[in-house]
Design an enzyme around this catalytic site. Sequence first.
Site, PDB file in Angstrom:
ATOM      1  N   ASP A  64      -5.188 -12.369   8.299  1.00 15.34           N
ATOM      2  CA  ASP A  64      -6.454 -12.214   7.587  1.00 15.34           C
ATOM      3  C   ASP A  64      -6.946 -13.545   7.040  1.00 15.34           C
ATOM      4  O   ASP A  64      -8.151 -13.818   7.029  1.00 15.34           O
ATOM      5  CB  ASP A  64      -6.334 -11.172   6.467  1.00 15.34           C
ATOM      6  CG  ASP A  64      -5.151 -11.407   5.549  1.00 15.34           C
ATOM      7  OD1 ASP A  64      -4.286 -12.265   5.858  1.00 15.34           O
ATOM      8  OD2 ASP A  64      -5.067 -10.720   4.516  1.00 15.34           O
ATOM      9  N   ARG A  97       1.288  -0.065  -4.395  1.00  8.60           N
ATOM     10  CA  ARG A  97       1.899   1.204  -4.008  1.00  8.60           C
ATOM     11  C   ARG A  97       3.191   1.445  -4.789  1.00  8.60           C
ATOM     12  O   ARG A  97       3.952   0.516  -5.059  1.00  8.60           O
ATOM     13  CB  ARG A  97       2.203   1.212  -2.511  1.00  8.60           C
ATOM     14  CG  ARG A  97       0.962   1.275  -1.637  1.00  8.60           C
ATOM     15  CD  ARG A  97       1.326   1.217  -0.168  1.00  8.60           C
ATOM     16  NE  ARG A  97       2.180   2.333   0.239  1.00  8.60           N
ATOM     17  CZ  ARG A  97       1.932   3.114   1.304  1.00  8.60           C
ATOM     18  NH1 ARG A  97       0.843   2.911   2.028  1.00  8.60           N
ATOM     19  NH2 ARG A  97       2.752   4.075   1.622  1.00  8.60           N
ATOM     20  N   HIS A 134       4.109  -3.174   1.145  1.00 14.17           N
ATOM     21  CA  HIS A 134       2.942  -4.020   1.402  1.00 14.17           C
ATOM     22  C   HIS A 134       3.280  -4.926   2.572  1.00 14.17           C
ATOM     23  O   HIS A 134       4.338  -5.561   2.600  1.00 14.17           O
ATOM     24  CB  HIS A 134       2.579  -4.860   0.178  1.00 14.17           C
ATOM     25  CG  HIS A 134       2.190  -4.034  -1.003  1.00 14.17           C
ATOM     26  ND1 HIS A 134       1.013  -3.336  -1.062  1.00 14.17           N
ATOM     27  CD2 HIS A 134       2.848  -3.777  -2.157  1.00 14.17           C
ATOM     28  CE1 HIS A 134       0.941  -2.690  -2.224  1.00 14.17           C
ATOM     29  NE2 HIS A 134       2.040  -2.937  -2.894  1.00 14.17           N
TER      30      HIS A 134
END
Length: 406
Positions: free
Chosen positions: A183, A211, A216
């Site tokens: 990303d 979470r 992750h």
Amino acid sequence: MSSSTPDVSIVIGAYQAMPYLRHCLASVEAQTLGAGRIEIIAVDDGSTDGTGEYLDEFAARSAVRTRVVHQPNSGGPSGPRNVGLGLARGRYVFFLDADDYFGEEALERMVAMGDRAGTDVVLGKITGVDRGAAKSMWKQTVEHADIYFSQVKFTLSAQKLFRRELLVRLGMTFDEKLRTGEDALFTMEAYLRGNGVSVVADYPCYYLVGRDDGKHVTKSGSYELRFDSARALMDLIAEYVPPGPERDALMVRPFVITLLPQFGPGLLKQSATVRRRKMELAAPLMERYWTRGLALRLKVQERLRLICVAKGRTDLLLDLLRFMKEGRQPEIVRGRRPARLFLAYPHFGEGPALPESAYRMTVAEWVGGRRIEPPATMRSSLIGRALRKAGRTVRGVTPAHGARRT
């Protein structure tokens, strides 16, 4: 449903996303932009926890146009995002993680900003929920952020509003060979090749959720993947930005955020084999991209660690890391010239391997709970020199460059 072009295509790659997916999709339905101006492309990446079934139920009942794709697990976020991007029809694309959710006015505000400023990337303020989130880039809303000398380079996650025309024209996709940092590579390319970056800082647009199970993607994978990510980002920056102050400013991001953590206190617990391998992986990156201009933009302990890596001096690096792990504070030393301050980390004043200049303060530091600024005359001189080399004037914000450099 209307067949008109939506303003925003929301791409959601979903894997084992329950129960977080419920809040995620509800936040899309709650957008003040309006259901008729939004479409969702959701890609179920081989989930076995009911994620795919819930997406199908949502698509059948929601007023938001929703297309669901089911596929075998791809092993990472790039594949689902690329599938969704290929199906998107909106003027803008937003990559929404299935664990996270929007503020109600997020898309309305970001679309308005992109339309008003004519920029190709819009950053909406990110707030952490049960996890940390970067804060330095949200101090003010700006139509045209300076990608080189502002803090926007430190937010390279995919959760941005991208003008789809840019992505299509450049043929941009996420690199599916990278297992981490894909990303950052995608977003940095859009920063560098697009028509500017805007920041919406006066409204919490995106909620980044921690979470309960701690799963992750950014926390997974071996250390070698981090070097792959650092190399890819450094190579991209070098491809589009020539040597000089602007390249140095951008290189701070991969050096400090991606590379430097591999040489933190955790290295003390690692085997000699791992230490040696990390030094081998870092060596070509240091040789190719480490510069004096980059070094001057770093804190002293960051600079010292990277100099040790560049010189292949694992012994000196371990001494620095022990000092840091023990929580010790360096003595502040005033140089022979009043305009210079030094932080006396290990081996200060001992010789050429770590010269005195490597210990000089050039940016603000926290020492013993106090914020210490480098002498104003030195700091202004460094900044002024960098800006003059870049052909810039001193302003709060300046337009980002969009064209490829040759």
